[in-house]
Design a protein around this motif. Structure first.
Motif, PDB file in Angstrom:
ATOM      1  N   ASP A  53      -0.267   7.792 -15.548  1.00 46.22           N
ATOM      2  CA  ASP A  53      -0.559   8.671 -14.415  1.00 46.22           C
ATOM      3  C   ASP A  53       0.119  10.025 -14.604  1.00 46.22           C
ATOM      4  O   ASP A  53       1.208  10.117 -15.194  1.00 46.22           O
ATOM      5  N   CYS A  85       0.110  -1.561 -12.643  1.00 46.77           N
ATOM      6  CA  CYS A  85       0.789  -0.276 -12.826  1.00 46.77           C
ATOM      7  C   CYS A  85       2.245  -0.417 -12.393  1.00 46.77           C
ATOM      8  O   CYS A  85       2.529  -0.875 -11.283  1.00 46.77           O
ATOM      9  N   VAL A 137      -3.616  11.871 -10.782  1.00 48.29           N
ATOM     10  CA  VAL A 137      -3.279  11.432  -9.425  1.00 48.29           C
ATOM     11  C   VAL A 137      -2.920  12.604  -8.501  1.00 48.29           C
ATOM     12  O   VAL A 137      -2.505  12.396  -7.366  1.00 48.29           O
ATOM     13  N   GLU A 148      -7.519   9.736  -9.034  1.00 52.09           N
ATOM     14  CA  GLU A 148      -7.162   9.185  -7.719  1.00 52.09           C
ATOM     15  C   GLU A 148      -7.305  10.307  -6.704  1.00 52.09           C
ATOM     16  O   GLU A 148      -6.525  11.264  -6.713  1.00 52.09           O
ATOM     17  N   HIS A 186       3.360   4.900 -14.083  1.00 53.18           N
ATOM     18  CA  HIS A 186       3.400   6.054 -13.177  1.00 53.18           C
ATOM     19  C   HIS A 186       4.832   6.585 -13.183  1.00 53.18           C
ATOM     20  O   HIS A 186       5.743   5.951 -12.644  1.00 53.18           O
TER      21      HIS A 186
END
Length: 296
Positions: A223, A170, A6, A40, A199
């Protein structure tokens, strides 16, 4: 265990230096070179609020395309979905929509209450799914709010139960306050709704412990950002994500296949830190090196 990179979005959005599109694209290339396959890359956010993401369309048009790599873009509302759809062949493969668990943080982040945001998500998710996007709902501040404190597990469960169909859920520790016992409690509260992704931020040095707790709790994706850069621009003291190279080392050494080559990831983390003008990145692997000292 799948690692979702990310850094090009959540990493860069909180850094003071706004990087040129070409540097962002090179960041993505280096992530792919390190073995990352789900990235991402952009956020369809207002340029006046998140100037680091002002070139979202340009980035998506320029990143290398391969059937082996999936690109994710953050969508905050109907307008964001329209921007994604307008890209045609350059559109992302997935959209990630954020609903903040507390009303106060949601108002500051998106200008609406949590339930207003959730209602907007349901409409966007249906359109996105009809258009062929993979849809992830991220519940931000699921582990705690910087403005109102503790977020009850029941609150997260309520949001998820009212979210409608999901391809992925998530749970985000946006400000890095979570501990492993919360990971287990939240997983138990939402298990069965959709495949789980987490995350974590390492603000209080609990991010990696939380990652291993997520592994034990049945999460299938985590993530992270190369170098450990980033944070949330709308949350006080929200320091960087867990670092991809450090997380990959932890998972690889624990017998979990990530596909990430730690030395290449560490080089990419150091490179993006230099591009951002940072004296050092939070990641440790660039200093300590892999072990054993050979490529994974």
């Amino acid at each position: 265990m799948e690692i979702v990179e990310v850094g090009p979005r959540d990493g860069l959005q909180n850094e003071k230096r706004v990087l040129p599109t070409a540097v962002k694209v090179e960041y993505v290339r280096r992530a792919i070179g390190a073995g990352l396959r789900r990235i991402e890359v952009a956020a369809f956010a207002r340029p006046d609020r998140v100037p680091q993401m002002a070139d979202a369309e340009d980035v998506l048009r320029a990143v290398p395309r391969s059937s082996a790599v999936r690109y994710v873009a953050l969508v905050m509302n109907e307008r964001g979905l329209e921007r994604a759809l307008a890209l045609g062949d350059a559109r992302p493969d997935e959209i990630n929509y954020v609903v903040v668990a507390s009303d106060e943080f949601s108002r500051r982040n998106q200008g609406v209450t949590t339930m207003e945001s959730l209602a907007a998500f349901r409409a966007v998710a249906q359109r996105a799914r009809d258009a062929g996007f993979f849809v992830t709902l991220t519940v931000a501040a699921a582990f705690g709010c910087p403005f109102t404190g503790e977020v009850p597990v029941s609150r997260v469960r309520q949001i998820v139960q009212q979210s409608g169909p999901l391809d992925e859920l998530c749970l985000a520790d946006t400000i890095g306050v979570g501990v492993p016992v919360q990971v287990a409690e939240l997983a138990a509260a939402v298990r069965g709704v959709a495949p789980l992704r987490a995350h974590f931020h390492n603000t209080r040095n609990t991010g990696y412990a939380n990652a291993m707790a997520a592994v034990d709790a049945g999460f299938v994706a985590l993530d992270s950002s190369l170098g450990g850069i980033g944070g949330c621009p709308f949350a006080p003291a929200a320091t960087g994500n867990v670092a991809t190279e450090d997380l990959a080392y932890l998972l690889n050494r624990s017998g979990l296949k990530t596909g990430v080559a730690v030395p290449a990831a560490a080089e990419a983390g150091a490179w993006i830190g230099a591009e951002l003008g940072l004296e050092a990145v939070a990641a440790q692997l660039g200093r300590a090196g892999d072990f054993p000292a050979v490529a994974n």
